[in-house]
Scaffold this motif. Structure first.
Motif, mmCIF file in Angstrom:
data_model
loop_
_atom_site.group_PDB
_atom_site.id
_atom_site.type_symbol
_atom_site.label_atom_id
_atom_site.label_comp_id
_atom_site.label_asym_id
_atom_site.label_seq_id
_atom_site.Cartn_x
_atom_site.Cartn_y
_atom_site.Cartn_z
ATOM 1 N N GLN A 14 -11.579 -23.077 28.248
ATOM 2 C CA GLN A 14 -12.122 -21.951 29.012
ATOM 3 C C GLN A 14 -12.082 -22.244 30.504
ATOM 4 O OE1 GLN A 14 -12.990 -18.850 27.899
ATOM 5 N NE2 GLN A 14 -13.061 -18.424 30.080
ATOM 6 N N GLY A 15 -12.382 -23.472 30.874
ATOM 7 C CA GLY A 15 -12.313 -23.853 32.282
ATOM 8 C C GLY A 15 -10.909 -23.701 32.841
ATOM 9 N N TYR A 16 -9.925 -24.167 32.096
ATOM 10 C CA TYR A 16 -8.533 -24.008 32.531
ATOM 11 C C TYR A 16 -8.159 -22.525 32.626
ATOM 12 C CZ TYR A 16 -7.508 -28.990 32.011
ATOM 13 O OH TYR A 16 -7.480 -30.348 32.158
ATOM 14 N N LEU A 17 -8.577 -21.757 31.633
ATOM 15 C CA LEU A 17 -8.255 -20.336 31.621
ATOM 16 C C LEU A 17 -8.886 -19.618 32.812
ATOM 17 C CD1 LEU A 17 -6.814 -18.065 30.141
ATOM 18 C CD2 LEU A 17 -8.861 -17.774 28.730
ATOM 19 N N ALA A 23 -1.338 -22.878 30.648
ATOM 20 C CA ALA A 23 -0.651 -23.938 29.892
ATOM 21 C C ALA A 23 -1.654 -24.943 29.331
ATOM 22 C CB ALA A 23 0.381 -24.640 30.775
ATOM 23 N N ASN A 24 -2.553 -25.422 30.175
ATOM 24 C CA ASN A 24 -3.556 -26.383 29.697
ATOM 25 C C ASN A 24 -4.577 -25.714 28.780
ATOM 26 O OD1 ASN A 24 -2.956 -29.053 30.618
ATOM 27 N ND2 ASN A 24 -3.324 -28.334 32.698
ATOM 28 N N ALA A 25 -4.915 -24.458 29.066
ATOM 29 C CA ALA A 25 -5.834 -23.741 28.190
ATOM 30 C C ALA A 25 -5.222 -23.613 26.798
ATOM 31 C CB ALA A 25 -6.152 -22.359 28.767
ATOM 32 N N TRP A 26 -3.937 -23.255 26.742
ATOM 33 C CA TRP A 26 -3.245 -23.119 25.452
ATOM 34 C C TRP A 26 -3.188 -24.455 24.714
ATOM 35 C CZ3 TRP A 26 -2.213 -19.566 22.124
ATOM 36 C CH2 TRP A 26 -1.335 -19.832 21.090
ATOM 37 N N LEU A 43 -8.947 -18.718 18.458
ATOM 38 C CA LEU A 43 -8.018 -17.619 18.213
ATOM 39 C C LEU A 43 -8.176 -16.524 19.266
ATOM 40 C CD1 LEU A 43 -8.256 -17.410 14.323
ATOM 41 C CD2 LEU A 43 -6.221 -18.015 15.656
ATOM 42 N N GLN A 44 -9.419 -16.187 19.588
ATOM 43 C CA GLN A 44 -9.650 -15.172 20.620
ATOM 44 C C GLN A 44 -9.077 -15.625 21.961
ATOM 45 O OE1 GLN A 44 -13.922 -14.787 20.326
ATOM 46 N NE2 GLN A 44 -13.768 -13.008 18.982
ATOM 47 N N MET A 45 -9.323 -16.867 22.306
ATOM 48 C CA MET A 45 -8.836 -17.386 23.574
ATOM 49 C C MET A 45 -7.307 -17.466 23.569
ATOM 50 S SD MET A 45 -10.169 -20.740 25.686
ATOM 51 C CE MET A 45 -11.778 -20.573 24.959
ATOM 52 N N ALA A 50 -2.119 -15.522 25.521
ATOM 53 C CA ALA A 50 -0.818 -14.895 25.251
ATOM 54 C C ALA A 50 -0.695 -13.565 25.998
ATOM 55 C CB ALA A 50 -0.640 -14.707 23.748
ATOM 56 N N ALA A 51 -1.752 -12.763 25.986
ATOM 57 C CA ALA A 51 -1.719 -11.470 26.682
ATOM 58 C C ALA A 51 -1.568 -11.670 28.194
ATOM 59 C CB ALA A 51 -2.965 -10.665 26.364
ATOM 60 N N LYS A 52 -2.262 -12.654 28.748
ATOM 61 C CA LYS A 52 -2.152 -12.914 30.191
ATOM 62 C C LYS A 52 -0.731 -13.318 30.574
ATOM 63 C CE LYS A 52 -6.879 -14.253 31.263
ATOM 64 N NZ LYS A 52 -7.274 -13.542 32.464
ATOM 65 N N GLU A 53 -0.032 -13.971 29.638
ATOM 66 C CA GLU A 53 1.347 -14.391 29.888
ATOM 67 C C GLU A 53 2.351 -13.321 29.455
ATOM 68 O OE1 GLU A 53 1.693 -18.176 27.888
ATOM 69 O OE2 GLU A 53 0.765 -19.233 29.572
#
Length: 144
Positions: A14-17, A23-26, A43-45, A50-53
């Motif tokens: 979450q911090g990375y996101l 990339a690090n969040a994934w 899964l939600q994250m 994926a949507a942000k990318e």
């Protein structure tokens, strides 16, 4: 692996996101999913990442997996319907809209606020929104 460690990994993700480091969040979400493939938060994250990318098909796939154990969660259907609109799958978007109405028939304010958010997308979104309005009015003619 204990839940405390999973929580710490997800907190890092979450911090990375939050700073846009998808990339690090994934990577962190994937670590959790390797341990617990049905971890709801991961899964939600993952779908959000994926949507942000603009990997909308991947986001749909992830949310569909999440939906397997959470069929009645109208928020997942709401997110899916928007993603379906983004990838141009109007029939799937309408099915998701129908699920939103099915799971929230008495929540006219939620349905109308969701319609407002979908109008940002396209003519297809407008047609879906029109469907939702008509369905909501039929379900609750007094607009409660």
């Amino acid at each position: 692996m204990d839940q405390v460690l999973i929580f710490q990994i997800l907190k890092s993700a979450q911090g990375y996101l939050s700073v846009g480091d998808t990339a690090n969040a994934w990577q962190h979400c994937s670590e959790v999913l390797n341990i617990d493939p049905n971890n709801v938060i991961s899964l939600q994250m993952g779908a959000e990442i994926a949507a942000k990318e603009n990997k909308n098909t991947l986001a749909v796939s992830i949310l569909s997996q999440l939906l397997l154990n959470n069929e009645g969660d109208f928020n997942i259907h709401a997110r899916l319907s928007i993603l379906y609109l983004k990838i141009g799958n109007l029939s799937a978007a309408i099915k998701s809209f129908e699920k939103i109405v099915e799971y929230t028939p008495d929540n006219f304010s939620y349905i109308t606020s969701f319609i407002d958010s979908t109008l940002l997308f396209s003519e297809a979104a407008f047609r879906c929104a029109k469907f939702l309005v008509l369905t909501a009015l039929l379900t609750d003619p007094e607009n409660k």
